[in-house]
Design a protein around this motif. Structure first.
Motif: not given
Length: 317
Positions: A237, A275, A298-299, A302, A304, A307, A310
């Motif tokens: 990441e 992210e 979005v991942r 996640s 966060y 976030a 992505y």
């Protein structure tokens, strides 16, 4: 107050706002008490009152304003009937400004108002009034000795001439890692718990699992950072990218990004992702130019709260 958050960058704007406040207060007093002048007229009128007929250049030099500004103010005073022009008896080539009878009459009635102004400023600002006058006098002297534009240009030249290097993490840079990331997190979002853990102990959460941290060093000053976090074998990441806003525009962000991507390739990684948040548009454009591709959602999982972007790195083939 927003301008206060900009510090020295907004010094002129804050001083103008303060100046406008005092001008507005004085005009309110003059209008309420029926005085025949405006606050912005005072420096010129008072100088001519104290010194006598003078040229625009002499007035400008005495009150610290430009020749153009005093000329424009003179035109207003002429229209208001407060001054007139006459030839200098000693030098017919020079034009002098002279107070009219109307101006003399208006100024002669202002003694009690000026006394009230002095007392009112002291009452409103208390001890800060004297401190402000002392600070202004000190600033005026300093600016006479070294004009601020000259000082700024010299500093800019020094910044542009300083070498920009990318250096790896070392223990003495731990506080810089926290500082640089806290700066943008607190400005745009907040420091989440996961951020606090990683920023407080980067050795444990980034380096020991097989990641890397890089810093941008301008001369002797650390101005940016970026990390490569190993999530699992081959999967990395790109995270904790931050450049001191004072030094943006020098290319530090791109240099840091390139260093992390090069390290990703050196470690033979097969997936590199990041992210981010849609508010950080300049950063997102930089990521796109470097080869990161926006994903449709979005991942999953996640860490966060902030976030909503992505991206996955797709190196050029």
């Amino acid at each position: 107050m927003y301008l206060a958050s900009l510090g020295k960058l907004a010094l002129g704007s804050r001083l103008k706002a303060l100046s406008d406040h005092f001008y507005g207060a004085a005009d309110e007093v003059y209008q309420t008490l029926g005085a025949g002048i405006e606050s912005r007229w005072l420096p010129v009128l008072r100088y001519l009152w104290d010194v006598g007929p003078s040229s625009v250049t002499e007035v400008a030099d005495a009150i610290g304003q430009t020749h153009s500004a005093v000329s424009q103010l003179t035109d207003k005073l002429l229209r208001a009937g407060m001054v007139r022009r006459r030839k200098d008896p000693a030098d017919g080539r020079r034009t002098m400004l002279v107070l009219t009878d109307k101006a003399h009459a208006a100024l002669a009635e202002l003694g009690p108002i000026w006394c009230a102004v002095r007392r009112g400023v002291d009452s409103s600002l208390e001890e800060h009034a004297a401190q402000l006058l002392e600070a202004i006098a000190a600033c005026e002297l300093a600016l006479q000795q070294r004009p601020v534009a000259k000082a700024i240009l010299a500093e800019h030249a020094a910044i542009k001439a300083a070498p920009l290097d990318i250096v790896p993490y070392s223990p003495e840079l731990r506080e810089d890692f926290y500082r640089l990331n806290a700066q943008w997190l607190e400005r745009y979002f907040r420091i989440e718990q996961v951020d606090r853990m990683v920023l407080s102990d980067p050795e444990r959460y980034i380096l020991q699992p097989g990641g890397a941290i890089f810093f941008a060093r301008l001369g002797e000053e650390i101005i940016g950072t970026c990390a490569l976090l190993c999530e699992s074998p081959g999967i990395f990441e790109l995270t904790k990218m931050g450049v001191d806003e004072t030094f943006r525009g020098l290319g530090a962000g791109k240099r840091l990004l390139d260093a992390c991507i090069a390290e990703f390739h050196r470690r033979a990684g097969h997936t590199l992702f990041l992210e981010s948040n849609s508010r950080l548009k300049p950063a997102l454009r930089m990521y796109e130019k470097a080869g990161f591709v926006l994903q449709p959602s979005v991942r999953p999982g996640s860490h966060y709260e902030r976030a909503d972007v992505y991206m996955i790195y797709q190196p050029p083939t």
